[in-house]
Design a protein around this motif. Structure first.
Motif, PDB file in Angstrom:
ATOM      1  N   ILE A 150      45.609  43.536  54.737  1.00 13.44           N
ATOM      2  CA  ILE A 150      44.812  44.690  55.134  1.00 13.44           C
ATOM      3  C   ILE A 150      45.160  44.927  56.582  1.00 13.44           C
ATOM      4  CG2 ILE A 150      42.543  45.528  55.689  1.00 13.44           C
ATOM      5  CD1 ILE A 150      41.515  44.475  53.199  1.00 13.44           C
ATOM      6  N   THR A 151      45.947  45.981  56.822  1.00 15.79           N
ATOM      7  CA  THR A 151      46.420  46.228  58.166  1.00 15.79           C
ATOM      8  C   THR A 151      45.512  47.218  58.878  1.00 15.79           C
ATOM      9  OG1 THR A 151      48.674  45.802  57.494  1.00 15.79           O
ATOM     10  CG2 THR A 151      48.366  46.996  59.531  1.00 15.79           C
ATOM     11  N   ASN A 152      45.287  46.903  60.147  1.00 10.17           N
ATOM     12  CA  ASN A 152      44.458  47.750  60.999  1.00 10.17           C
ATOM     13  C   ASN A 152      43.027  47.868  60.468  1.00 10.17           C
ATOM     14  OD1 ASN A 152      46.622  48.359  62.786  1.00 10.17           O
ATOM     15  ND2 ASN A 152      47.409  49.778  61.256  1.00 10.17           N
ATOM     16  N   GLY A 153      42.584  46.819  59.796  1.00 12.06           N
ATOM     17  CA  GLY A 153      41.206  46.780  59.333  1.00 12.06           C
ATOM     18  C   GLY A 153      40.322  46.046  60.321  1.00 12.06           C
ATOM     19  N   ASN A 154      39.158  45.654  59.881  1.00 12.41           N
ATOM     20  CA  ASN A 154      38.190  44.947  60.718  1.00 12.41           C
ATOM     21  C   ASN A 154      37.855  43.601  60.098  1.00 12.41           C
ATOM     22  OD1 ASN A 154      37.461  47.314  62.558  1.00 12.41           O
ATOM     23  ND2 ASN A 154      36.991  48.166  60.550  1.00 12.41           N
ATOM     24  N   ASP A 155      37.500  42.634  60.932  1.00 11.43           N
ATOM     25  CA  ASP A 155      37.057  41.340  60.431  1.00 11.43           C
ATOM     26  C   ASP A 155      35.709  41.486  59.738  1.00 11.43           C
ATOM     27  OD1 ASP A 155      39.269  40.120  61.487  1.00 11.43           O
ATOM     28  OD2 ASP A 155      38.233  39.176  63.175  1.00 11.43           O
ATOM     29  N   ALA A 156      35.587  40.900  58.554  1.00  8.54           N
ATOM     30  CA  ALA A 156      34.309  40.887  57.861  1.00  8.54           C
ATOM     31  C   ALA A 156      33.447  39.743  58.384  1.00  8.54           C
ATOM     32  CB  ALA A 156      34.524  40.718  56.366  1.00  8.54           C
ATOM     33  N   SER A 157      32.150  39.944  58.395  1.00  4.19           N
ATOM     34  CA  SER A 157      31.237  38.870  58.773  1.00  4.19           C
ATOM     35  C   SER A 157      30.866  38.066  57.528  1.00  4.19           C
ATOM     36  CB  SER A 157      29.971  39.437  59.423  1.00  4.19           C
ATOM     37  OG  SER A 157      29.317  40.349  58.548  1.00  4.19           O
ATOM     38  N   GLU A 158      30.401  36.855  57.704  1.00  5.26           N
ATOM     39  CA  GLU A 158      30.078  35.993  56.587  1.00  5.26           C
ATOM     40  C   GLU A 158      28.972  36.628  55.734  1.00  5.26           C
ATOM     41  OE1 GLU A 158      29.697  31.242  55.758  1.00  5.26           O
ATOM     42  OE2 GLU A 158      28.818  32.039  57.603  1.00  5.26           O
ATOM     43  N   GLY A 159      29.215  36.719  54.450  1.00  3.00           N
ATOM     44  CA  GLY A 159      28.250  37.302  53.535  1.00  3.00           C
ATOM     45  C   GLY A 159      28.266  38.817  53.475  1.00  3.00           C
ATOM     46  N   GLN A 160      29.148  39.476  54.209  1.00  2.00           N
ATOM     47  CA  GLN A 160      29.177  40.938  54.216  1.00  2.00           C
ATOM     48  C   GLN A 160      29.636  41.512  52.874  1.00  2.00           C
ATOM     49  OE1 GLN A 160      31.494  42.610  57.414  1.00  2.00           O
ATOM     50  NE2 GLN A 160      30.927  44.720  56.933  1.00  2.00           N
ATOM     51  N   PHE A 161      30.580  40.812  52.226  1.00  2.34           N
ATOM     52  CA  PHE A 161      31.100  41.254  50.938  1.00  2.34           C
ATOM     53  C   PHE A 161      31.012  40.094  49.940  1.00  2.34           C
ATOM     54  CE2 PHE A 161      33.447  43.638  54.250  1.00  2.34           C
ATOM     55  CZ  PHE A 161      32.982  44.919  53.952  1.00  2.34           C
ATOM     56  N   PRO A 162      29.810  39.742  49.509  1.00  2.00           N
ATOM     57  CA  PRO A 162      29.636  38.557  48.661  1.00  2.00           C
ATOM     58  C   PRO A 162      30.282  38.692  47.286  1.00  2.00           C
ATOM     59  CG  PRO A 162      27.599  39.809  48.771  1.00  2.00           C
ATOM     60  CD  PRO A 162      28.531  40.410  49.793  1.00  2.00           C
ATOM     61  N   TYR A 163      30.622  39.926  46.914  1.00  2.00           N
ATOM     62  CA  TYR A 163      31.263  40.168  45.619  1.00  2.00           C
ATOM     63  C   TYR A 163      32.776  39.969  45.673  1.00  2.00           C
ATOM     64  CZ  TYR A 163      31.798  44.621  48.082  1.00  2.00           C
ATOM     65  OH  TYR A 163      32.063  45.580  49.034  1.00  2.00           O
ATOM     66  N   GLN A 164      33.343  39.870  46.875  1.00  2.00           N
ATOM     67  CA  GLN A 164      34.788  39.737  47.021  1.00  2.00           C
ATOM     68  C   GLN A 164      35.252  38.355  46.563  1.00  2.00           C
ATOM     69  OE1 GLN A 164      37.272  41.968  48.833  1.00  2.00           O
ATOM     70  NE2 GLN A 164      38.655  40.563  47.750  1.00  2.00           N
ATOM     71  N   VAL A 165      36.276  38.333  45.726  1.00  2.00           N
ATOM     72  CA  VAL A 165      36.880  37.068  45.333  1.00  2.00           C
ATOM     73  C   VAL A 165      38.356  37.080  45.707  1.00  2.00           C
ATOM     74  CG1 VAL A 165      35.252  36.676  43.458  1.00  2.00           C
ATOM     75  CG2 VAL A 165      37.404  37.843  42.978  1.00  2.00           C
ATOM     76  N   GLY A 166      38.887  35.901  46.003  1.00  2.00           N
ATOM     77  CA  GLY A 166      40.313  35.720  46.218  1.00  2.00           C
ATOM     78  C   GLY A 166      40.908  35.055  44.993  1.00  2.00           C
ATOM     79  N   LEU A 167      42.112  35.463  44.623  1.00  2.00           N
ATOM     80  CA  LEU A 167      42.739  34.973  43.396  1.00  2.00           C
ATOM     81  C   LEU A 167      44.144  34.469  43.696  1.00  2.00           C
ATOM     82  CD1 LEU A 167      41.685  37.943  41.074  1.00  2.00           C
ATOM     83  CD2 LEU A 167      40.595  35.696  41.247  1.00  2.00           C
ATOM     84  N   SER A 168      44.343  33.173  43.489  1.00  2.60           N
ATOM     85  CA  SER A 168      45.657  32.559  43.680  1.00  2.60           C
ATOM     86  C   SER A 168      46.269  32.291  42.308  1.00  2.60           C
ATOM     87  CB  SER A 168      45.520  31.259  44.477  1.00  2.60           C
ATOM     88  OG  SER A 168      46.793  30.657  44.669  1.00  2.60           O
ATOM     89  N   PHE A 169      47.188  33.168  41.899  1.00  6.60           N
ATOM     90  CA  PHE A 169      47.792  33.079  40.565  1.00  6.60           C
ATOM     91  C   PHE A 169      49.002  32.153  40.566  1.00  6.60           C
ATOM     92  CE2 PHE A 169      45.486  37.083  40.260  1.00  6.60           C
ATOM     93  CZ  PHE A 169      44.964  37.022  38.977  1.00  6.60           C
ATOM     94  N   THR A 170      49.217  31.512  39.422  1.00  2.00           N
ATOM     95  CA  THR A 170      50.390  30.657  39.236  1.00  2.00           C
ATOM     96  C   THR A 170      51.141  31.105  37.987  1.00  2.00           C
ATOM     97  OG1 THR A 170      49.048  29.067  37.983  1.00  2.00           O
ATOM     98  CG2 THR A 170      49.342  28.658  40.343  1.00  2.00           C
ATOM     99  N   SER A 171      52.447  30.856  38.003  1.00  3.68           N
ATOM    100  CA  SER A 171      53.282  31.138  36.840  1.00  3.68           C
ATOM    101  C   SER A 171      54.490  30.222  36.904  1.00  3.68           C
ATOM    102  CB  SER A 171      53.744  32.606  36.837  1.00  3.68           C
ATOM    103  OG  SER A 171      54.753  32.813  37.807  1.00  3.68           O
ATOM    104  N   SER A 172      55.312  30.253  35.881  1.00  2.00           N
ATOM    105  CA  SER A 172      56.503  29.413  35.855  1.00  2.00           C
ATOM    106  C   SER A 172      57.528  29.833  36.901  1.00  2.00           C
ATOM    107  CB  SER A 172      57.146  29.471  34.466  1.00  2.00           C
ATOM    108  OG  SER A 172      57.488  30.814  34.129  1.00  2.00           O
ATOM    109  N   SER A 173      57.392  31.059  37.401  1.00  4.84           N
ATOM    110  CA  SER A 173      58.358  31.572  38.382  1.00  4.84           C
ATOM    111  C   SER A 173      57.803  31.656  39.793  1.00  4.84           C
ATOM    112  CB  SER A 173      58.840  32.958  37.947  1.00  4.84           C
ATOM    113  OG  SER A 173      57.748  33.855  37.827  1.00  4.84           O
ATOM    114  N   GLY A 174      56.586  31.153  40.011  1.00 10.33           N
ATOM    115  CA  GLY A 174      56.016  31.190  41.355  1.00 10.33           C
ATOM    116  C   GLY A 174      54.564  31.609  41.335  1.00 10.33           C
ATOM    117  N   GLY A 175      54.040  31.922  42.517  1.00 11.01           N
ATOM    118  CA  GLY A 175      52.642  32.300  42.630  1.00 11.01           C
ATOM    119  C   GLY A 175      52.449  33.543  43.470  1.00 11.01           C
ATOM    120  N   TRP A 176      51.263  34.106  43.399  1.00  7.11           N
ATOM    121  CA  TRP A 176      50.947  35.290  44.200  1.00  7.11           C
ATOM    122  C   TRP A 176      49.440  35.366  44.403  1.00  7.11           C
ATOM    123  CZ3 TRP A 176      53.104  35.293  39.375  1.00  7.11           C
ATOM    124  CH2 TRP A 176      52.327  35.762  38.308  1.00  7.11           C
TER     125      TRP A 176
END
Length: 280
Positions: free
Chosen positions: A48-74
């Motif tokens: 997220i370029t030129n955005g703002n830092d979020a404060s703790e609990g500001q977006f409690p619905y946001q999740v991060g997803l670290s995917f894996t596969s046989s060819s790498g991750g994203w």
């Protein structure tokens, strides 16, 4: 806010003729599939370029997803829509064998909870088309999580909102990633940006009506502020309601000034209910 992803460009050759840009602003492309020449290779595809830092609990619905596969991750983003279901993009789940879900994180590496599930927990839209970038939506089921001030659900839009274009309103996109195209390390903190929704007719002047359909929402990206790789699948929220899922940007880059595209959530309310039981 930028979303650059490190995997190979899969759709450019297939879509070059079909999805050519009317004004030469680049082809529409999933952020995850941006050419590697545009990407800072840091092991995760977030931005997220030129955005703002979020404060703790500001977006409690946001999740991060670290995917894996046989060819790498994203890396992608997502939105918690119940205590055991989250919504993300089909181009994030496509080809993955599993995912680790980060919940309640502001600092990306310090979530309040994590869960790892296999692709058997994915419900990817059966009509997802990676060339036309259509039906770019998936559900992921996780073990039931305890909700709190830091981990909470986002409201789905009402069916009555199906007739609203949201044009002219300001929504918020959020995610993790690099703070500029020249950055050499991903952002450790959750970022967000306020983006103005534009009409689909304006957006189609850049990407064509083959891509920009009634199932799409687009935003302007002034001052090089846009979603990009790693923001893929993340939320576009308006007044605390999930209206969009981060889906595509221009192949010219997230700082090109071309509109950013999102899956329109109101178009998939019945699909979400049928596959998860979560209703609007």
């Amino acid at each position: 806010m930028k979303v650059f992803v490190v995997l190979a460009l899969l759709v450019a050759s297939a879509s070059a003729g079909l999805l050519s840009s009317p004004i030469g602003a680049g082809e529409p492309i999933h952020p995850r599939n941006l050419p590697a020449v545009l990407v800072q290779r840091e092991g995760v595809e977030g931005r997220i370029t030129n955005g703002n830092d979020a404060s703790e609990g500001q977006f409690p619905y946001q999740v991060g997803l670290s995917f894996t596969s046989s060819s790498g991750g994203w890396w992608c983003g997502g939105s918690l829509i119940s205590n055991k279901w989250l919504l993300t993009a089909a181009h994030c789940t496509s080809g993955a064998s599993g995912v680790t879900v980060y919940l309640g994180a502001t600092v990306r590496t310090s979530p309040k909870a994590t869960y790892s599930v296999t692709s058997s927990s994915f419900v990817q839209h059966k009509s997802y088309n990676s060339v036309r970038l259509s039906n770019d939506i998936s559900l992921i089921q996780i073990p039931a999580v305890s909700l709190s001030a830091y981990i909470n659900v986002i409201e789905l839009p009402k069916i009555s909102s199906s007739y609203s274009t949201y044009s002219g309103q300001t929504a918020i996109a959020s995610g993790w990633g690099l703070v500029s195209d020249s950055a050499t390390a991903v952002s450790s903190k959750l970022q967000y940006a306020k983006l103005a929704v534009i009409t689909n007719s304006v957006c189609a002047k850049t990407y064509s009506s083959l891509v920009v359909t009634s199932n799409t929402i687009c935003t302007a990206t002034p001052s090089a502020t846009s979603t990009c790789s790693g923001d893929s699948g993340g939320p576009l929220a308006l007044d605390g309601v999930l209206i969009g899922v981060t889906s595509f940007v221009s192949s010219a880059g997230c700082e090109s000034g071309a509109p950013a595209g999102f899956v329109r959530v109101t178009s998939y309310l019945d699909w979400i209910k049928e596959n998860s039981g979560v209703s609007y």
